[in-house]
Design a protein around this motif. Structure first.
Motif, PDB file in Angstrom:
ATOM      1  N   SER A   1      -3.341   5.658  -5.345  1.00 56.99           N
ATOM      2  CA  SER A   1      -4.297   5.625  -4.246  1.00 56.99           C
ATOM      3  C   SER A   1      -5.117   6.915  -4.250  1.00 56.99           C
ATOM      4  O   SER A   1      -5.129   7.659  -5.229  1.00 56.99           O
ATOM      5  N   CYS A   2      -5.819   7.173  -3.173  1.00 58.14           N
ATOM      6  CA  CYS A   2      -6.598   8.401  -3.029  1.00 58.14           C
ATOM      7  C   CYS A   2      -6.776   8.669  -1.535  1.00 58.14           C
ATOM      8  O   CYS A   2      -6.443   7.825  -0.698  1.00 58.14           O
TER       9      CYS A   2
ATOM     10  N   SER B   1     -10.189  -1.677  -0.006  1.00 56.21           N
ATOM     11  CA  SER B   1      -8.937  -2.087   0.639  1.00 56.21           C
ATOM     12  C   SER B   1      -9.086  -3.532   1.081  1.00 56.21           C
ATOM     13  O   SER B   1     -10.171  -4.000   1.415  1.00 56.21           O
TER      14      SER B   1
ATOM     15  N   SER C   1       0.633   3.988  -2.968  1.00 58.56           N
ATOM     16  CA  SER C   1       0.214   5.346  -2.636  1.00 58.56           C
ATOM     17  C   SER C   1       1.332   6.362  -2.863  1.00 58.56           C
ATOM     18  O   SER C   1       1.128   7.363  -3.563  1.00 58.56           O
TER      19      SER C   1
ATOM     20  N   LEU D   1      -8.870   5.896   0.413  1.00 55.34           N
ATOM     21  CA  LEU D   1      -8.178   4.622   0.620  1.00 55.34           C
ATOM     22  C   LEU D   1      -7.028   4.766   1.600  1.00 55.34           C
ATOM     23  O   LEU D   1      -6.809   3.890   2.452  1.00 55.34           O
ATOM     24  N   ASP D   2      -6.275   5.857   1.483  1.00 58.19           N
ATOM     25  CA  ASP D   2      -5.181   6.084   2.431  1.00 58.19           C
ATOM     26  C   ASP D   2      -5.716   6.178   3.854  1.00 58.19           C
ATOM     27  O   ASP D   2      -5.105   5.641   4.798  1.00 58.19           O
TER      28      ASP D   2
ATOM     29  N   ARG E   1      -4.050  -2.975   2.555  1.00 56.19           N
ATOM     30  CA  ARG E   1      -3.616  -2.267   1.350  1.00 56.19           C
ATOM     31  C   ARG E   1      -4.815  -1.989   0.451  1.00 56.19           C
ATOM     32  O   ARG E   1      -5.842  -2.658   0.541  1.00 56.19           O
ATOM     33  N   MET E   2      -4.675  -0.991  -0.417  1.00 57.56           N
ATOM     34  CA  MET E   2      -5.662  -0.814  -1.474  1.00 57.56           C
ATOM     35  C   MET E   2      -5.531  -1.972  -2.453  1.00 57.56           C
ATOM     36  O   MET E   2      -4.459  -2.561  -2.610  1.00 57.56           O
TER      37      MET E   2
ATOM     38  N   GLY F   1      -7.039   1.326  -8.505  1.00 53.72           N
ATOM     39  CA  GLY F   1      -6.759   2.488  -7.675  1.00 53.72           C
ATOM     40  C   GLY F   1      -7.741   3.618  -7.844  1.00 53.72           C
ATOM     41  O   GLY F   1      -8.768   3.484  -8.513  1.00 53.72           O
TER      42      GLY F   1
ATOM     43  N   HIS G   1       0.827  -1.212   0.000  1.00 46.30           N
ATOM     44  CA  HIS G   1       0.000   0.000   0.000  1.00 46.30           C
ATOM     45  C   HIS G   1       0.858   1.257   0.000  1.00 46.30           C
ATOM     46  O   HIS G   1       0.578   2.208  -0.739  1.00 46.30           O
TER      47      HIS G   1
END
Length: 396
Positions: A317-318, A348, A311, A321-322, A338-339, A343, A307
């Motif tokens: 990522s975004c 996740s 990211s 999700l983070d 993790r995502m 993405g 992840h």
């Protein structure tokens, strides 16, 4: 086994067609444990089929009749004559393209099928990134192969599913989704070489742990433009590395030192993405080994490292999700997160101790609602068998 899905689909078939189905088939969605954005970078992936399915209730019809497809969840039907030349649909029945594409591939191969009537229904969440489209294509191809004894191998079925998505759904997907749907085994992950389609199974007995998908319920518009830009940068990075290392054929031949030595020439953005690809290819092998040995602490750490790479290095990522990953990793009982998928939104993947799963889900749902005013969707999943014919005593 989702007996509710089977009985519901059978009942819908009976209501629609006035008789019980002759055959029942189940085709699963999939997760990818690790190996994200590596399928198009000459690497390995580690997918598994999961216990979310599309159920197909099927009966044969007489020669000369039209096939009838009934999408139970949409309450929509589509009729098609087998003899006609098939073309992708552009009207409100576009869902039927996934089935028509399979028929078209069988026709191209000279495979003889007869008309069928089908009702299908799904427990795979649509838009969650666990590949309902591959389950639909491969389940239909598997059913026709079984009923009409076409003699197609599992690899044939996966490739037919992929080709039908390319040609009739207009999505230039890789092979991983279809391969996992067809080749899945209970409590096994598949280490798949996306170039050669060589594969091997690794045990995935999760013991006191469970896998949970947390659906962010967002999908940002950066997906297509961002994805294409990243692919260009990664291709550029490999070309520069190959120019300076004549023995390199693809990313599998690239080492950390090669990338580090060319950092200035690559530029920071291409350098970061190159490092991610090298590391992620390595993580797939490490994760397969950790699963085989039951080293879930190591597996969780690898998920979290992926992840971070997706990211911070790969840039797919975004914010949502983070947030999900960062917050859940603070909670007791979470081994890794993790995502998953392309993405910029989606799910996740979380490895959680079973005795803490309910508490974790409740806490992260509340935090996510407070932060983004979005109701989190939660999908616990188990690793299951691939596409198969259903019998009353089948264990899937």
């Amino acid at each position: 086994m989702d007996n509710t899905l089977v009985s519901g689909t059978s009942k819908a078939f009976q209501n629609e067609f006035g008789s019980l189905p002759e055959h029942i088939f189940l085709s699963p969605g999939r997760i990818n444990i690790i190996g994200e954005h590596i399928d198009y970078n000459n690497g390995y992936v580690l997918p598994a089929a999961i216990d979310k399915y599309i159920c197909f209730a099927v009966s044969e019809l007489k020669e000369g009749e039209n096939s009838v497809f009934y999408a139970v969840d949409m309450e929509d039907r589509y009729n098609v004559a087998h003899a006609q030349e098939l073309q992708p649909l552009k009207d409100e029945h576009t869902w039927a393209n996934y089935l028509l594409g399979v028929l078209n591939q069988l026709n191209i191969r000279g495979m003889k099928t007869r008309p069928v009537q089908i009702a299908f229904s799904s427990s795979i969440p649509i838009g969650a990134g666990i590949s309902s489209s591959a389950a639909l294509e491969c389940g239909f191809a598997f059913a026709l192969n079984e009923i009409f004894q076409l003699g197609l191998s599992k690899k044939d079925l996966a490739l037919i599913g992929q080709k039908s998505e390319h040609t009739f759904a207009g999505v230039n997907c890789g092979i991983m989704d279809q391969f996992a749907s067809v080749f899945g085994q209970k409590e096994k992950v598949i280490k798949l070489d996306c170039d050669t389609l060589d594969y091997e199974y690794f045990d995935a007995h999760l013991g006191e742990n469970t896998l949970v998908l947390l659906d962010s319920c967002v999908k940002h518009t950066l997906l297509t433009s961002g994805y294409n830009q990243i692919r260009r940068q990664v291709e550029e990075g490999l070309e520069i590395i190959k120019q300076n290392n004549p023995n390199v054929e693809n990313w599998r031949d690239v080492t950390h030192d090669m990338v580090e030595n060319l950092r200035e020439r690559l530029g920071e953005s291409v350098y970061e993405k190159s490092i991610f690809v090298v590391d992620e290819i390595s993580r797939v092998g490490e994760a397969a080994d950790a699963l085989q040995k039951g080293n879930f602490g190591k597996l969780g750490a690898l998920l979290s490292a992926t992840h971070h790479g997706l990211s911070r290095q790969y840039g797919v990522s975004c914010e949502e999700l983070d947030f999900l990953v960062e917050e859940v990793l603070k909670m007791d009982g979470v081994l890794g997160a993790r995502m998953m998928g392309g993405g910029f939104g989606g799910c996740s993947l979380n490895l959680i101790r079973k005795d803490k799963a309910e508490e974790v889900i409740s806490n992260i749902s509340n935090l996510y609602k407070k932060q983004f005013d979005i109701n989190l969707k939660v999908y616990p999943v188990n690793i299951s068998e691939g596409t198969s014919k259903y019998t009353q005593h089948a264990e899937v």
